[in-house]
Structures are given as C-alpha cells and as structure tokens.
Design a protein around this motif. Structure first.
Motif, mmCIF file in Angstrom:
data_model
loop_
_atom_site.group_PDB
_atom_site.id
_atom_site.type_symbol
_atom_site.label_atom_id
_atom_site.label_comp_id
_atom_site.label_asym_id
_atom_site.label_seq_id
_atom_site.Cartn_x
_atom_site.Cartn_y
_atom_site.Cartn_z
ATOM 1 N N ALA A 13 48.936 40.421 23.077
ATOM 2 C CA ALA A 13 48.591 42.023 23.381
ATOM 3 C C ALA A 13 47.979 41.923 24.722
ATOM 4 C CB ALA A 13 47.381 42.308 22.340
ATOM 5 N N ASP A 14 48.364 42.847 25.266
ATOM 6 C CA ASP A 14 47.944 43.081 26.935
ATOM 7 C C ASP A 14 47.037 44.595 26.803
ATOM 8 O OD1 ASP A 14 47.431 43.458 29.684
ATOM 9 O OD2 ASP A 14 49.663 43.562 30.158
ATOM 10 N N LEU A 15 45.893 44.154 26.866
ATOM 11 C CA LEU A 15 44.911 45.190 26.835
ATOM 12 C C LEU A 15 44.698 46.153 28.000
ATOM 13 C CD1 LEU A 15 41.966 43.827 24.768
ATOM 14 C CD2 LEU A 15 43.917 45.035 23.964
ATOM 15 N N SER A 16 45.577 45.780 29.172
ATOM 16 C CA SER A 16 45.600 46.570 30.026
ATOM 17 C C SER A 16 46.378 47.940 30.119
ATOM 18 C CB SER A 16 46.065 45.851 31.484
ATOM 19 O OG SER A 16 47.357 45.759 31.307
ATOM 20 N N LEU A 17 47.168 47.756 28.703
ATOM 21 C CA LEU A 17 47.990 48.763 28.157
ATOM 22 C C LEU A 17 47.363 49.755 27.218
ATOM 23 C CD1 LEU A 17 51.416 47.217 28.572
ATOM 24 C CD2 LEU A 17 50.361 48.363 30.123
ATOM 25 N N SER A 18 47.126 50.909 27.355
ATOM 26 C CA SER A 18 46.536 51.638 26.275
ATOM 27 C C SER A 18 47.639 51.469 25.142
ATOM 28 C CB SER A 18 46.439 53.287 26.635
ATOM 29 O OG SER A 18 48.019 53.732 27.013
ATOM 30 N N GLY A 19 48.876 51.494 25.225
ATOM 31 C CA GLY A 19 49.652 51.207 23.850
ATOM 32 C C GLY A 19 49.200 50.056 23.001
ATOM 33 N N SER A 20 48.579 49.221 23.549
ATOM 34 C CA SER A 20 48.243 47.861 22.879
ATOM 35 C C SER A 20 47.066 48.218 22.165
ATOM 36 C CB SER A 20 47.666 46.803 23.900
ATOM 37 O OG SER A 20 48.930 46.039 24.440
ATOM 38 N N TYR A 21 46.106 49.043 22.371
ATOM 39 C CA TYR A 21 44.965 49.424 21.660
ATOM 40 C C TYR A 21 45.511 50.303 20.424
ATOM 41 C CZ TYR A 21 41.692 48.084 25.234
ATOM 42 O OH TYR A 21 41.031 47.356 26.139
ATOM 43 N N LEU A 22 46.337 50.950 20.588
ATOM 44 C CA LEU A 22 47.212 51.930 19.724
ATOM 45 C C LEU A 22 47.800 50.893 18.444
ATOM 46 C CD1 LEU A 22 47.727 54.750 18.488
ATOM 47 C CD2 LEU A 22 49.565 54.711 20.038
ATOM 48 N N ALA A 23 48.559 49.945 19.227
ATOM 49 C CA ALA A 23 49.184 48.895 18.208
ATOM 50 C C ALA A 23 48.446 48.155 17.377
ATOM 51 C CB ALA A 23 50.186 47.970 18.985
ATOM 52 N N LEU A 24 47.177 47.667 17.796
ATOM 53 C CA LEU A 24 46.265 46.827 17.107
ATOM 54 C C LEU A 24 45.621 47.790 16.015
ATOM 55 C CD1 LEU A 24 44.888 44.792 19.822
ATOM 56 C CD2 LEU A 24 46.520 44.149 18.450
ATOM 57 N N THR A 25 45.296 49.119 16.351
ATOM 58 C CA THR A 25 44.757 50.028 15.593
ATOM 59 C C THR A 25 45.575 50.143 14.289
ATOM 60 O OG1 THR A 25 43.260 50.846 17.163
ATOM 61 C CG2 THR A 25 43.553 52.217 15.096
ATOM 62 N N ALA A 26 46.767 50.526 14.676
ATOM 63 C CA ALA A 26 48.007 50.905 13.570
ATOM 64 C C ALA A 26 48.002 49.698 12.661
ATOM 65 C CB ALA A 26 49.267 51.283 14.377
ATOM 66 N N PHE A 27 48.011 48.477 13.301
ATOM 67 C CA PHE A 27 47.970 47.226 12.530
ATOM 68 C C PHE A 27 47.090 47.278 11.427
ATOM 69 C CE2 PHE A 27 46.834 42.862 11.705
ATOM 70 C CZ PHE A 27 47.808 42.431 11.036
ATOM 71 N N CYS A 28 45.735 47.402 11.803
ATOM 72 C CA CYS A 28 44.726 47.229 10.629
ATOM 73 C C CYS A 28 44.870 48.415 9.945
ATOM 74 C CB CYS A 28 43.351 47.631 11.740
ATOM 75 S SG CYS A 28 43.040 45.839 12.635
ATOM 76 N N VAL A 29 45.394 49.729 10.218
ATOM 77 C CA VAL A 29 45.419 50.700 9.173
ATOM 78 C C VAL A 29 46.648 50.477 8.220
ATOM 79 C CG1 VAL A 29 45.997 53.352 9.047
ATOM 80 C CG2 VAL A 29 44.539 52.498 10.894
ATOM 81 N N LEU A 30 47.648 49.802 8.904
ATOM 82 C CA LEU A 30 48.786 49.629 7.924
ATOM 83 C C LEU A 30 48.542 48.830 6.830
ATOM 84 C CD1 LEU A 30 51.811 50.139 7.232
ATOM 85 C CD2 LEU A 30 52.304 48.353 9.068
#
Length: 225
Positions: A149-166
């Motif tokens: 994960a590269d937290l300099s990219l906003s998409g990484s936050y979305l991906a990690l959140t989506a993983f937890c929700v899924l």
C-alpha cells in the motif's frame, strides 16, 4: 494489490466458521447487541493488523525485488501452501465433525451445547469469540498484501477501507437484517445454520483451496519474474 485484497476479503467474509458462530450469537438473548460487539471486535482486529503493517512500512511500498518485498511474497506463498494443505486435509476427511459440539438427538443441526452457552454469554464473550474465530491465516495474507500500500495515494485508503468492509460484509448483512426485519431474518438464519451444519466442510475446502492456490500462483509469479 487491489485484486489480492478483493479476493482475500471475499474469502474471509464467506468463511463458514465465523458465520456459524455469528448466527448463534444473534440467536442468543440480546443477540443484536452481542452481534454488534462481535462485529466491532472483528473490525478492530482487521484495523489493528493493517495499522501495524503501515507502521512498519511507513505507508510506502518497498521497492520491487527488495528483501522486504520478497519477504512479503514469501509469506503469502507460505500461507497459500498452508491453506492448500489444510483444504486438502478437510477434503479427505470422511466424517464431518461438528465445530462446536456433537449434536444431540434434540438438536440435529449441531451446536446445541455451544448455543446454550451463548445464551448465558456476555458481550465480552462475543468479542472474545470474534477474536478467536478470526481466520488469522487469511488475515495474514491480507497483511502481507497491505505491505504494497502506498498511502501517498488516496486510492490506497479507499482500498484498505473496502477490504475491511468486504471482509465483514456477511456479518453486517446478518446484523442489519436482524435490526430491520427480525422475524424474516430469524427464519433465514435458522435455515443458514442448518445448511452450514451439513456443508461447512465443503465450504471450508472450497474457500481454502481457492485462496491458497491463488496465493501460491501469485507469489511464485512475483518471486520469479
């Protein structure tokens, strides 16, 4: 990373053992409250694992083929092999051993003794159960993936959140159904519990083999390219 996290999260949410336990939690007195505590503890485990990985990496993915990157792929390879071996072990079993208790004559669906204990359990017990039944091997595969994960990219936050929700979506669906349509949900959960009692081994085999083979293939490709 996105595809790996999606598949890992999907397998976690479909893994039958936590689902069977959560059905019993919801069926207990004050089941909705205990179910909420179960979900919060479940999510807390996922968030804690992700946070620990991010603290180690600093939110920056290691360079390709560097020792940290290779170590993450090797970890996923080991987890994948372990899942394949476990899935094959379950496939070879001739008899389905009940997860929580040997079913009595009065409870042919299994889990009767465990259900009785859940009737007297507290919210803390539900939280402990969520911690105990977390599929840690699969969560470990997720952690090894989060290294990228590269937290300099906003998409990484979305991906990690989506993983937890899924990874929590099946539990959330059952919890919400009990809140908004308790009568219909009670019938559906009873049917789900009965189905899982007879098919959980097959479901375990499928989920472990699918994710295990994917991790093995993916990791070998990354390590050898």
């Amino acid at each position: 990373m996105l595809l790996d996290l999606f598949l890992i999260g999907l397998v976690i949410t479909l893994y039958p053992l936590p689902i069977m336990a959560f059905v019993l939690v919801l069926s207990a007195p004050r089941g909705v409250w205990k179910g909420l505590v179960f979900i919060l503890a479940w999510l807390a485990c996922l968030v804690a694992v992700i946070a620990a990985v991010i603290l180690l990496t600093g939110g920056e993915p290691p360079p390709p083929r560097s020792p940290p990157s290779n170590a993450a792929h090797a970890a996923k390879l080991a987890i994948g092999i372990g899942l394949v071996l476990y899935g094959e072990h379950r496939r070879r079993r001739r008899h389905d051993v009940p997860v929580f208790a040997v079913p009595s004559r009065s409870d042919s669906s299994g889990g009767g003794a465990f259900a009785s204990r859940m009737d007297q359990a507290t919210a803390w017990s539900a939280a402990g159960l969520a911690l105990l039944l977390q599929p840690w091997g699969m969560v470990g595969a997720g952690a090894a993936t989060v290294v990228e994960a590269d937290l300099s990219l906003s998409g990484s936050y979305l991906a990690l959140t989506a993983f937890c929700v899924l990874a929590t979506s099946s539990l959330l669906a059952m919890e919400l159904s009990m809140v908004f349509a308790p009568d219909r949900a009670a019938v559906a959960l009873t049917n789900l519990r009965a189905w899982l009692s007879g098919h959980k081994d097959r479901a375990i085999v499928v989920t472990c083999l699918v994710l295990g083979l994917w991790l093995v293939g993916r990791s070998l490709y990354e390590l050898t390219r």
